[in-house]
Design a protein around this motif. Structure first.
Motif, PDB file in Angstrom:
ATOM      1  N   GLU A  85       0.034  -5.449  -6.820  1.00 38.92           N
ATOM      2  CA  GLU A  85      -0.531  -5.946  -5.561  1.00 38.92           C
ATOM      3  C   GLU A  85      -2.059  -5.861  -5.570  1.00 38.92           C
ATOM      4  OE1 GLU A  85       1.346  -3.967  -2.306  1.00 38.92           O
ATOM      5  OE2 GLU A  85       3.352  -4.677  -2.823  1.00 38.92           O
ATOM      6  N   PHE A  86      -2.593  -4.834  -6.213  1.00 39.22           N
ATOM      7  CA  PHE A  86      -4.050  -4.658  -6.322  1.00 39.22           C
ATOM      8  C   PHE A  86      -4.675  -5.864  -7.013  1.00 39.22           C
ATOM      9  CE2 PHE A  86      -7.672  -3.162  -8.860  1.00 39.22           C
ATOM     10  CZ  PHE A  86      -8.448  -2.515  -7.914  1.00 39.22           C
ATOM     11  N   TYR A  87      -4.069  -6.320  -8.125  1.00 41.88           N
ATOM     12  CA  TYR A  87      -4.634  -7.451  -8.862  1.00 41.88           C
ATOM     13  C   TYR A  87      -4.331  -8.792  -8.199  1.00 41.88           C
ATOM     14  CZ  TYR A  87      -6.383  -4.489 -12.545  1.00 41.88           C
ATOM     15  OH  TYR A  87      -7.114  -3.553 -13.232  1.00 41.88           O
ATOM     16  N   ARG A  88      -3.189  -8.900  -7.535  1.00 39.49           N
ATOM     17  CA  ARG A  88      -2.913 -10.149  -6.811  1.00 39.49           C
ATOM     18  C   ARG A  88      -3.939 -10.345  -5.691  1.00 39.49           C
ATOM     19  NH1 ARG A  88       2.605  -8.860  -7.183  1.00 39.49           N
ATOM     20  NH2 ARG A  88       2.795  -8.435  -4.946  1.00 39.49           N
ATOM     21  N   ALA A  89      -4.333  -9.243  -5.047  1.00 40.50           N
ATOM     22  CA  ALA A  89      -5.339  -9.329  -3.985  1.00 40.50           C
ATOM     23  C   ALA A  89      -6.689  -9.782  -4.526  1.00 40.50           C
ATOM     24  CB  ALA A  89      -5.489  -7.978  -3.289  1.00 40.50           C
ATOM     25  N   ARG A  90      -6.873  -9.687  -5.824  1.00 42.57           N
ATOM     26  CA  ARG A  90      -8.114 -10.127  -6.457  1.00 42.57           C
ATOM     27  C   ARG A  90      -7.959 -11.487  -7.127  1.00 42.57           C
ATOM     28  NH1 ARG A  90      -8.150  -5.272  -5.239  1.00 42.57           N
ATOM     29  NH2 ARG A  90     -10.014  -3.947  -5.127  1.00 42.57           N
ATOM     30  N   ALA A  96      -0.162 -11.716 -14.728  1.00 40.78           N
ATOM     31  CA  ALA A  96      -1.351 -11.193 -15.409  1.00 40.78           C
ATOM     32  C   ALA A  96      -1.236  -9.695 -15.684  1.00 40.78           C
ATOM     33  CB  ALA A  96      -2.598 -11.473 -14.570  1.00 40.78           C
ATOM     34  N   VAL A  97      -0.389  -9.021 -14.917  1.00 40.93           N
ATOM     35  CA  VAL A  97      -0.186  -7.575 -15.109  1.00 40.93           C
ATOM     36  C   VAL A  97       1.063  -7.375 -15.961  1.00 40.93           C
ATOM     37  CG1 VAL A  97       0.274  -5.368 -13.983  1.00 40.93           C
ATOM     38  CG2 VAL A  97      -1.315  -6.996 -12.945  1.00 40.93           C
ATOM     39  N   LYS A  98       0.869  -6.803 -17.148  1.00 39.17           N
ATOM     40  CA  LYS A  98       1.993  -6.527 -18.048  1.00 39.17           C
ATOM     41  C   LYS A  98       2.138  -5.012 -18.161  1.00 39.17           C
ATOM     42  CE  LYS A  98       1.013 -10.826 -20.454  1.00 39.17           C
ATOM     43  NZ  LYS A  98      -0.093 -11.188 -19.534  1.00 39.17           N
ATOM     44  N   ARG A  99       3.370  -4.583 -18.378  1.00 42.81           N
ATOM     45  CA  ARG A  99       3.646  -3.152 -18.250  1.00 42.81           C
ATOM     46  C   ARG A  99       4.369  -2.592 -19.468  1.00 42.81           C
ATOM     47  NH1 ARG A  99       4.232  -5.797 -13.380  1.00 42.81           N
ATOM     48  NH2 ARG A  99       3.203  -4.815 -11.576  1.00 42.81           N
ATOM     49  N   GLY A 100       3.892  -1.424 -19.904  1.00 38.99           N
ATOM     50  CA  GLY A 100       4.612  -0.661 -20.914  1.00 38.99           C
ATOM     51  C   GLY A 100       5.598   0.270 -20.234  1.00 38.99           C
ATOM     52  N   VAL A 101       5.716   1.480 -20.749  1.00 37.42           N
ATOM     53  CA  VAL A 101       6.683   2.430 -20.203  1.00 37.42           C
ATOM     54  C   VAL A 101       6.047   3.229 -19.070  1.00 37.42           C
ATOM     55  CG1 VAL A 101       7.984   2.591 -22.342  1.00 37.42           C
ATOM     56  CG2 VAL A 101       6.074   4.154 -21.948  1.00 37.42           C
ATOM     57  N   GLY A 102       6.913   3.863 -18.253  1.00 36.06           N
ATOM     58  CA  GLY A 102       6.425   4.648 -17.120  1.00 36.06           C
ATOM     59  C   GLY A 102       7.399   5.737 -16.742  1.00 36.06           C
ATOM     60  N   PRO A 103       7.522   6.788 -17.544  1.00 34.36           N
ATOM     61  CA  PRO A 103       8.506   7.839 -17.262  1.00 34.36           C
ATOM     62  C   PRO A 103       7.989   8.911 -16.307  1.00 34.36           C
ATOM     63  CG  PRO A 103       7.390   8.330 -19.300  1.00 34.36           C
ATOM     64  CD  PRO A 103       6.821   7.024 -18.809  1.00 34.36           C
ATOM     65  N   ALA A 104       8.925   9.694 -15.798  1.00 35.51           N
ATOM     66  CA  ALA A 104       8.559  10.952 -15.141  1.00 35.51           C
ATOM     67  C   ALA A 104       8.204  11.966 -16.216  1.00 35.51           C
ATOM     68  CB  ALA A 104       9.719  11.460 -14.299  1.00 35.51           C
ATOM     69  N   ILE A 105       7.225  12.811 -15.940  1.00 31.87           N
ATOM     70  CA  ILE A 105       6.837  13.880 -16.850  1.00 31.87           C
ATOM     71  C   ILE A 105       6.739  15.172 -16.045  1.00 31.87           C
ATOM     72  CG2 ILE A 105       5.631  12.398 -18.497  1.00 31.87           C
ATOM     73  CD1 ILE A 105       3.014  13.081 -17.090  1.00 31.87           C
ATOM     74  N   PHE A 113      -0.224   0.101 -18.664  1.00 33.50           N
ATOM     75  CA  PHE A 113      -0.482  -1.278 -18.234  1.00 33.50           C
ATOM     76  C   PHE A 113      -1.317  -2.028 -19.272  1.00 33.50           C
ATOM     77  CE2 PHE A 113      -0.211   1.213 -14.290  1.00 33.50           C
ATOM     78  CZ  PHE A 113       0.706   0.478 -13.550  1.00 33.50           C
ATOM     79  N   ASP A 114      -1.062  -3.340 -19.370  1.00 32.66           N
ATOM     80  CA  ASP A 114      -1.960  -4.280 -20.024  1.00 32.66           C
ATOM     81  C   ASP A 114      -2.518  -5.138 -18.886  1.00 32.66           C
ATOM     82  OD1 ASP A 114      -3.247  -6.261 -21.405  1.00 32.66           O
ATOM     83  OD2 ASP A 114      -1.647  -6.593 -22.858  1.00 32.66           O
ATOM     84  N   LEU A 115      -3.786  -4.939 -18.551  1.00 32.93           N
ATOM     85  CA  LEU A 115      -4.349  -5.484 -17.315  1.00 32.93           C
ATOM     86  C   LEU A 115      -5.382  -6.575 -17.591  1.00 32.93           C
ATOM     87  CD1 LEU A 115      -4.829  -2.047 -15.549  1.00 32.93           C
ATOM     88  CD2 LEU A 115      -3.041  -3.730 -15.068  1.00 32.93           C
ATOM     89  N   PRO A 116      -5.540  -7.495 -16.653  1.00 36.40           N
ATOM     90  CA  PRO A 116      -6.535  -8.547 -16.851  1.00 36.40           C
ATOM     91  C   PRO A 116      -7.962  -8.014 -16.878  1.00 36.40           C
ATOM     92  CG  PRO A 116      -5.617  -8.654 -14.626  1.00 36.40           C
ATOM     93  CD  PRO A 116      -4.777  -7.677 -15.400  1.00 36.40           C
ATOM     94  N   GLU A 117      -8.214  -6.907 -16.219  1.00 31.62           N
ATOM     95  CA  GLU A 117      -9.479  -6.186 -16.315  1.00 31.62           C
ATOM     96  C   GLU A 117      -9.173  -4.710 -16.077  1.00 31.62           C
ATOM     97  OE1 GLU A 117     -12.156  -6.389 -12.734  1.00 31.62           O
ATOM     98  OE2 GLU A 117     -11.029  -8.238 -12.393  1.00 31.62           O
ATOM     99  N   PRO A 118      -9.856  -3.807 -16.782  1.00 31.38           N
ATOM    100  CA  PRO A 118      -9.480  -2.391 -16.697  1.00 31.38           C
ATOM    101  C   PRO A 118      -9.652  -1.821 -15.286  1.00 31.38           C
ATOM    102  CG  PRO A 118     -10.932  -2.798 -18.563  1.00 31.38           C
ATOM    103  CD  PRO A 118     -10.952  -4.043 -17.742  1.00 31.38           C
ATOM    104  N   LEU A 119      -8.765  -0.903 -14.962  1.00 29.75           N
ATOM    105  CA  LEU A 119      -8.943  -0.120 -13.742  1.00 29.75           C
ATOM    106  C   LEU A 119     -10.057   0.890 -13.951  1.00 29.75           C
ATOM    107  CD1 LEU A 119      -5.274   0.747 -12.715  1.00 29.75           C
ATOM    108  CD2 LEU A 119      -6.897  -0.553 -11.342  1.00 29.75           C
ATOM    109  N   LYS A 120     -10.802   1.166 -12.887  1.00 34.20           N
ATOM    110  CA  LYS A 120     -11.818   2.215 -12.922  1.00 34.20           C
ATOM    111  C   LYS A 120     -11.312   3.412 -12.120  1.00 34.20           C
ATOM    112  CE  LYS A 120     -14.942  -0.649 -11.208  1.00 34.20           C
ATOM    113  NZ  LYS A 120     -14.269  -1.951 -11.275  1.00 34.20           N
TER     114      LYS A 120
END
Length: 649
Positions: A85-90, A96-105, A113-120
């Motif tokens: 939603e953050f990138y759609r708002a932009r 455009a947002v592609k995703r790898g794994v996301g487990p609980a740790i 994430f593979d993102l169209p521009e890096p998160l800061k």
């Protein structure tokens, strides 16, 4: 079908029923309160079909912490949805947002994430707010099984999902989880609704991570979060993190001038500075005294050895990847010493031994070298060159239990001296069916049995960990919890029937025949470097008087008191105490502040009154704040400090 409830009652359900169906069958209130379930002791969600005859237990909002891995996993999905939603708002499309794994740790979750521009880092609060909005929407989290072709069609735009789906068997259903318009490939399990997720979470950081951990793959952006069932737990965790930063031994090592790591010397090769050398020598002196009382004999061995020595011991073939490459010398191969034990075996075998000579206890603070990857190096706690407080006991089989118990007593005493009394005991045994161990099956069984008998004899609580043994024998590890609640594996005791066999060492028994000794490996500290790093953090640099590199600072109030201060320093120094004088031009309060920052345990403030009466005003650091005493006779104080130093109070 049926399931078995915790009270043993059987609950009949239709085929394909879920834990939520079971909750509804018991009562509507339980269905409303249920968050997750355990099935045969395994944590699962309310949406997964139950196997026939399963033993189940429902987890409700009364004890949400029991379902922590589930809500952490579901918060990872909320994070993933929020980033979309953050990138759609932009203005970016959903694809455009592609995703790898996301487990609980442990303590939280992450998502790659593979993102169209890096998160800061400054974007994280906004994404956190979006996550809370998603929780507020109360979206049902639904599980769906689809075919492989449908799954590939759903995620055709995402090469990471396509890779994961393609690796699945063709006849195996692919599981999706959906919340609102967000769909993800996932095995689960999850909470039933975003509105049931705790809001006591925080996004902490971002970092790079290779896809599937392979450096040949693309680097994805990983976002980490922590999450707990209650705000109190989250606050406690965040406080502990801040405290851990304050206590970081690398930071304190610089501030207190204990050690440095110089890139020109080499990664993972610490240089001990004068203050750190004092600390190290106090530690080694303490243990040497204890060993002397227990009949250990000191030995010294070289820092390299012939490669055949380590071939015979088994260290080279079994641990070759963690050792430095051999060195060619005069057509012979040598290697930096990875372990002290083969050298000690050769010392034992340097002359004939009788049963009357045993036990032989050989001790050495021996420096060894291991190859650690650059990314794994960490201050003093993970290095390439370190000194083990190593000792090896060669004894008759009938002496083994007594020797083992003596070593156990020594290790508990050592840890207790440093306030490390929260200890759990871990017996490492063979992993069934593994071929990584050497030696006779009967000897292994006997050694494992003797360790367990010794631990049980003194009534220590222990766990048995298959696969945790050394390649040559089982062991007892001491897992210590520090003041921040973190666990560290420190001391270890190992029983070894195999190295004596491999090196063919013996003793002459009462019957005049050769017999094989049993060998005990032990290291209460583990390594001086790692133990010191942990100790710095355990104490936060506020060492007790006997360990403190700088013990006493004498602070004259004015220049006219400098001579008196220096005379006191000389007396303390002559008595064996590490004392200094701050004769700088700073005001007294600034001098006190400087000593505080240096974490000097005792400050002696002297002015006109103290000088006239041969007294001092004492200010001491301690775990409960500062203790101040005025008008203390100097001779009495010197005797008190000496007693505390010698007794290692």
């Amino acid at each position: 079908m049926h399931v078995i409830l915790p009270d043993g009652k059987q609950l009949d359900l239709p085929q394909g029923a879920t834990a939520l169906d079971a909750a509804r069958a018991i009562g509507p209130r339980l269905a409303q309160d249920a968050l997750a379930a355990t099935v045969g002791g395994e944590l699962t969600d309310l949406m997964t079909p139950l196997p026939d005859g399963a033993q189940i237990s429902l987890i409700t909002k009364k004890n949400p912490g029991d379902a922590a891995p589930l809500f952490r996993h579901s918060l990872g999905h909320a994070l993933s949805q929020a980033v979309g939603e953050f990138y759609r708002a932009r203005g970016y499309p959903a694809e455009a947002v592609k995703r790898g794994v996301g487990p609980a740790i442990d303590n939280g979750f992450y998502q790659d994430f593979d993102l169209p521009e890096p998160l800061k880092e400054e974007d994280l609060p906004e994404i956190e707010a979006l996550m809370r909005d998603i929780i507020g929407r109360g979206l049902d989290i639904q599980r769906q099984d689809v075919g492989k072709a449908a799954a590939l069609a759903q995620f055709g735009y995402d090469p990471y999902k396509v890779e994961l789906i393609s690796a699945l068997p063709d006849d195996e259903p692919v599981t999706f989880y959906t919340q609102g318009d967000y769909v993800d490939l996932c095995r689960g399990p999850h909470f039933p609704n975003t509105g049931r997720l705790p809001t006591s979470f925080k996004l902490m950081s971002t970092s790079g991570a290779y896809w599937r951990g392979n450096e040949k793959n693309p680097i994805l952006q990983r976002v980490y979060g922590v999450a707990f069932a209650t705000q109190k737990e989250l606050d406690g965790y965040l406080h502990a993190l801040e405290e851990a930063k304050r206590r970081d031994h690398r930071k304190l090592g610089r501030e207190l001038e204990l050690f440095t790591i110089d890139p020109l010397v080499g990664k993972g090769l610490p240089l001990w500075l004068p203050n750190g050398t004092v600390l190290r020598e106090e530690l080694t002196a303490f243990l040497k005294e204890q060993q002397f009382r227990r009949g250990y004999q000191g030995v010294i061995t070289p820092n390299i050895g012939n490669l055949d020595l380590y071939r015979t011991s088994g260290h080279y073939p079994y641990y070759s990847e963690s050792q430095f490459n051999p060195i060619e010398v005069d057509e012979e191969q040598y290697m930096l010493k990875p372990m002290n034990c083969p050298h000690h075996v050769r010392i034992y075998g340097s002359k004939p031994r009788s049963y009357r000579d045993l036990p032989v206890r050989l001790a050495e603070f021996g420096t060894v070298y291991r190859y650690e990857q650059s990314g794994e190096l960490n201050g003093l706690t993970r290095v390439r060159g370190f000194t083990q407080d190593d000792a090896h006991i060669f004894c008759r089989p009938d002496q083994l239990k007594k020797e083992f118990l003596d070593v156990l007593d020594l290790t508990v005493l050592v840890l207790g001296t440093f306030g490390m009394t929260d200890v759990r005991f871990r017996v490492g045994v063979r992993e069934p069916g593994s071929d990584k161990y050497v030696g006779d099956e009967a000897n292994w069984t006997l050694a494992e049995q003797q360790i367990i008998e010794a631990v049980e004899e003194v009534g220590l609580p222990y766990t048995v960990e298959p696969g945790d043994a050394a390649f040559y024998g089982p062991k007892l590890d001491f897992v210590v919890k520090d003041v921040l609640g973190r666990e560290w594996q420190l001391g270890t005791i190992q029983v070894d029937y195999n190295l004596p066999e491999r090196f063919d060492i013996s003793y002459v028994g009462e019957d005049g025949q050769d017999h094989r000794p049993v060998m005990i490996h032990r290291a209460p500290f583990g390594s001086v470097e790692r133990f010191t790093g942990i100790l710095i953090e355990h104490y936060g640099g506020d060492f007790p008087l006997w360990l403190a590199p700088r013990q006493v600072m004498v602070i004259p109030i004015a220049d006219r008191h400098n001579a008196y201060a220096e005379a006191l320093r000389e007396e303390l120094h002559a008595a064996g105490l590490r004392a200094e004088v701050d004769d700088s031009s700073n005001r007294m309060q600034a001098k006190v502040r400087t000593a505080e920052l240096g974490k000097i345990p005792v400050m002696l403030i002297v002015g006109d009154q103290e000088q006239e009466a041969r007294q001092v005003s004492v200010r001491e650091r301690g775990s409960e704040g500062h203790r101040e005493r005025k008008g203390v006779a100097f001779d009495d104080l010197k005797a008190e400090l000496l007693e505390r130093y010698k007794s290692r109070a």
